[in-house]
Design an enzyme around this catalytic site. Structure first.
Site, PDB file in Angstrom:
ATOM      1  N   TYR A  52       0.819  -1.225   0.000  1.00 26.60           N
ATOM      2  CA  TYR A  52       0.000   0.000   0.000  1.00 26.60           C
ATOM      3  C   TYR A  52       0.855   1.278   0.000  1.00 26.60           C
ATOM      4  CZ  TYR A  52      -3.560  -3.338   1.697  1.00 26.60           C
ATOM      5  OH  TYR A  52      -4.396  -4.409   1.882  1.00 26.60           O
ATOM      6  N   HIS A 110       0.109 -11.957   2.871  1.00 21.56           N
ATOM      7  CA  HIS A 110      -0.884 -11.207   2.093  1.00 21.56           C
ATOM      8  C   HIS A 110      -1.696 -12.102   1.138  1.00 21.56           C
ATOM      9  CE1 HIS A 110      -1.619  -6.863   0.493  1.00 21.56           C
ATOM     10  NE2 HIS A 110      -2.708  -7.569   0.451  1.00 21.56           N
TER      11      HIS A 110
HETATM   12  N1  LIG Z   1      -5.838  -8.595   2.232  1.00 20.14           N
HETATM   13  C1  LIG Z   1      -6.094  -8.157   1.025  1.00 20.14           C
HETATM   14  O1  LIG Z   1      -5.744  -8.784   0.024  1.00 20.14           O
HETATM   15  C2  LIG Z   1      -6.815  -6.862   0.863  1.00 20.14           C
HETATM   16  C3  LIG Z   1      -7.334  -6.499  -0.398  1.00 20.14           C
HETATM   17  C4  LIG Z   1      -8.036  -5.303  -0.490  1.00 20.14           C
HETATM   18  C5  LIG Z   1      -8.212  -4.498   0.633  1.00 20.14           C
HETATM   19  N2  LIG Z   1      -7.671  -4.878   1.851  1.00 20.14           N
HETATM   20  C6  LIG Z   1      -7.878  -4.061   3.082  1.00 20.14           C
HETATM   21  O2  LIG Z   1      -9.274  -3.841   3.238  1.00 20.14           O
HETATM   22  C7  LIG Z   1      -9.499  -2.434   3.356  1.00 20.14           C
HETATM   23  C8  LIG Z   1     -10.887  -2.030   2.880  1.00 20.14           C
HETATM   24  O3  LIG Z   1     -11.090  -2.363   1.526  1.00 20.14           O
HETATM   25  P1  LIG Z   1     -11.109  -1.273   0.350  1.00 20.14           P
HETATM   26  O4  LIG Z   1     -10.227  -0.155   0.734  1.00 20.14           O
HETATM   27  O5  LIG Z   1     -10.809  -2.000  -0.919  1.00 20.14           O
HETATM   28  O6  LIG Z   1     -12.599  -0.807   0.220  1.00 20.14           O
HETATM   29  P2  LIG Z   1     -13.925  -0.582   1.131  1.00 20.14           P
HETATM   30  O7  LIG Z   1     -13.556  -0.336   2.559  1.00 20.14           O
HETATM   31  O8  LIG Z   1     -14.860  -1.675   0.800  1.00 20.14           O
HETATM   32  O9  LIG Z   1     -14.506   0.736   0.455  1.00 20.14           O
HETATM   33  C9  LIG Z   1     -13.835   1.948   0.510  1.00 20.14           C
HETATM   34  C10 LIG Z   1     -14.655   2.951  -0.299  1.00 20.14           C
HETATM   35  O10 LIG Z   1     -15.932   3.127   0.334  1.00 20.14           O
HETATM   36  C11 LIG Z   1     -16.146   4.513   0.568  1.00 20.14           C
HETATM   37  N3  LIG Z   1     -16.869   4.651   1.832  1.00 20.14           N
HETATM   38  C12 LIG Z   1     -16.461   4.249   3.076  1.00 20.14           C
HETATM   39  N4  LIG Z   1     -17.386   4.525   3.996  1.00 20.14           N
HETATM   40  C13 LIG Z   1     -18.411   5.126   3.347  1.00 20.14           C
HETATM   41  C14 LIG Z   1     -19.645   5.652   3.769  1.00 20.14           C
HETATM   42  N5  LIG Z   1     -20.018   5.611   5.050  1.00 20.14           N
HETATM   43  N6  LIG Z   1     -20.457   6.222   2.835  1.00 20.14           N
HETATM   44  C15 LIG Z   1     -20.091   6.259   1.534  1.00 20.14           C
HETATM   45  N7  LIG Z   1     -18.929   5.777   1.081  1.00 20.14           N
HETATM   46  C16 LIG Z   1     -18.083   5.209   1.973  1.00 20.14           C
HETATM   47  C17 LIG Z   1     -14.774   5.148   0.647  1.00 20.14           C
HETATM   48  O11 LIG Z   1     -14.878   6.491   0.211  1.00 20.14           O
HETATM   49  P3  LIG Z   1     -14.545   7.719   1.208  1.00 20.14           P
HETATM   50  O12 LIG Z   1     -13.066   7.657   1.448  1.00 20.14           O
HETATM   51  O13 LIG Z   1     -14.999   8.901   0.441  1.00 20.14           O
HETATM   52  O14 LIG Z   1     -15.346   7.500   2.466  1.00 20.14           O
HETATM   53  C18 LIG Z   1     -13.992   4.311  -0.344  1.00 20.14           C
HETATM   54  O15 LIG Z   1     -14.133   4.829  -1.648  1.00 20.14           O
HETATM   55  C19 LIG Z   1      -8.353  -1.841   2.523  1.00 20.14           C
HETATM   56  O16 LIG Z   1      -8.217  -0.457   2.693  1.00 20.14           O
HETATM   57  C20 LIG Z   1      -7.203  -2.694   2.992  1.00 20.14           C
HETATM   58  O17 LIG Z   1      -6.752  -2.244   4.266  1.00 20.14           O
HETATM   59  C21 LIG Z   1      -6.997  -6.042   1.963  1.00 20.14           C
END
Ligand SMILES: NC(=O)c1ccc[n+]([C@@H]2O[C@H](COP(=O)([O-])OP(=O)(O)OC[C@H]3O[C@@H](n4cnc5c(N)ncnc54)[C@H](OP(=O)(O)O)[C@@H]3O)[C@@H](O)[C@H]2O)c1
Length: 283
Positions: A52, A110
Site C-alpha cells: 500500500y 498477504h
Molecule cells: N488482504 C487483502 O488482500 C486486501 C485487499 C483489499 C483491501 N484490503 C484491506 O481492506 C481495506 C478495505 O477495503 P477497500 O479499501 O478495498 O474498500 P472498502 O472499505 O470496501 O470501500 C472503501 C470505499 O468506500 C467509501 N466509503 C467508506 N465509507 C463510506 C460511507 N459511510 N459512505 C459512503 N462511502 C463510503 C470510501 O470512500 P470515502 O473515502 O470517500 O469514504 C472508499 O471509496 C483496505 O483499505 C485494505 O486495508 C486487503
C-alpha cells in the site's frame, strides 16, 4: 462522539477490535491526517501492507496520535516476493523500521501465491518472527480451506485470523465456514465493495437501513458484524469514518440478513476477480 468498539477474542488469546481501519489509497501527508482522524474517531486496529506504500505514514500517525502504543493495533502483511524464510524475516525487520515500531500487533501473509509454492515457508517465518517478538499475533490473508489445512498440517500452528474478500455481492460463505472450522477469526477486506461495485447504493440495503435510520454502509458493516466477521473498512472522509463505527445500536433480523445474502453473485461478485488459487500477487 467516540464510539467504543467491542473486542473479539482470537484463538491465541489476543484480542482485536470488532472493526478495523483499512488504508489502501490512504497516502502521503493527507493520508497521515486521515489516519489520525480515524484514530481520533475511535479506530484502534489499523490495517496496512508494504504493497500500500503507506507503512511510513501509519507509523507517523501512531507516533503523533497521543494514544499509548499498547492501545493501538498495527497490522501489516508479507508481500509475495518475500515468501522464502530468510527474506521474510528481513522484510519484517525492514517494515518495522519503516513504521518505526518495535513490533507489529498483527501480521498476515498477504496472498498464498500458490504458483510459487512457498506459503508454508512463509508461515514458518511468521512463526519465527512471533517467537522473536517482532509480531504478537500471526495470521493469513486470502487463504482457502486447503491452504489453511496445509500450513496447519505442516507446522501445527493455526492462524489467528484470515483476511478475505467479503461484501454483499461476494458473501464468501464457504471460506468463512472453513475459517470457523479451524477456530480462525475472519476479517473482511473491501467490506463495502470498494468503489468497484455498487453494493453501497443497492436499493434493498438502503430500504433495510431506513427502518433503523442507518445508511447502506452501516447496514453492510452490521451484516458482517452479525456474522462474527471483523470488517476492515476504509474511508478518508471523517464523517464516513464515524458513520462506519456507529453500528452497535441496532440489530438486523434473520430475514434482513438473508435479504443481503441473496445479493451474492458468486465468483462474478469479486471486486477484481482475484481467486486465491489463481491470483499471483503483484511484486
Ligand atoms: N488482504 C487483502 O488482500 C486486501 C485487499 C483489499 C483491501 N484490503 C484491506 O481492506 C481495506 C478495505 O477495503 P477497500 O479499501 O478495498 O474498500 P472498502 O472499505 O470496501 O470501500 C472503501 C470505499 O468506500 C467509501 N466509503 C467508506 N465509507 C463510506 C460511507 N459511510 N459512505 C459512503 N462511502 C463510503 C470510501 O470512500 P470515502 O473515502 O470517500 O469514504 C472508499 O471509496 C483496505 O483499505 C485494505 O486495508 C486487503
Amino acid at each position: 462522539m467516540l464510539v467504543e468498539i467491542p473486542d473479539v477474542m482470537l484463538n491465541d488469546g489476543y484480542r482485536i477490535p470488532a472493526i478495523g481501519f483499512g488504508t489502501v489509497e490512504i497516502l502521503g501527508n493527507k493520508g497521515t491526517l486521515q489516519i489520525l482522524n480515524a484514530i481520533q474517531s475511535g479506530y484502534r486496529l489499523i490495517d496496512t501492507s508494504t504493497n500500500y506504500d503507506n507503512e511510513g505514514i501509519v507509523g507517523k500517525a501512531v507516533k503523533n496520535s497521543g494514544i499509548p502504543r499498547d492501545e493501538l493495533l498495527i497490522s501489516s502483511k508479507l508481500p509475495g516476493k518475500y515468501h522464502d524464510f530468510d527474506s521474510a524475516l528481513k522484510i519484517i525487520e525492514e517494515q518495522l523500521a519503516r513504521t518505526d515500531l518495535e513490533y507489529f500487533d498483527k501480521y498476515l501473509i498477504h496472498w498464498p501465491n500458490p504458483d510459487d509454492g512457498k506459503y508454508v515457508e512463509a508461515w514458518k517465518a511468521l512463526i519465527q518472527a512471533q517467537k522473536l517478538g517482532m509480531i504478537l499475533t500471526i495470521g493469513v490473508s486470502n487463504f482457502l480451506e486447503h491452504h489453511l489445512e496445509k500450513i496447519i498440517d505442516e507446522t501445527g500452528v493455526v492462524p489467528a485470523t484470515n483476511q478475505i474478500e467479503i461484501h454483499p455481492y461476494f458473501s464468501n460463505k464457504e471460506n468463512v465456514k472453513a475459517n470457523e472450522k479451524f477456530g480462525i477469526i475472519t476479517e473482511a477486506w473491501s467490506p463495502l465493495g470498494r468503489d468497484i461495485n455498487d453494493a453501497k447504493q443497492h436499493p434493498d440495503i438502503i430500504e433495510i437501513g431506513k427502518k433503523y435510520n442507518k445508511s447502506a454502509p452501516q447496514v453492510i458493516i452490521r451484516w458482517l458484524h452479525q456474522r462474527d466477521i471483523v470488517p476492515i473498512v476504509r474511508s478518508g472522509d471523517p464523517i464516513h469514518q464515524q458513520e462506519n463505527l456507529n453500528i452497535f445500536d441496532f440489530e438486523l433480523t434473520d430475514a434482513e440478513m438473508e435479504k443481503i445474502f441473496s445479493l451474492d453473485k458468486g465468483e462474478e461478485g469479486r471486486v477484481e476477480g482475484q481467486h486465491p488459487d489463481e491470483y499471483h500477487e503483484y511484486d
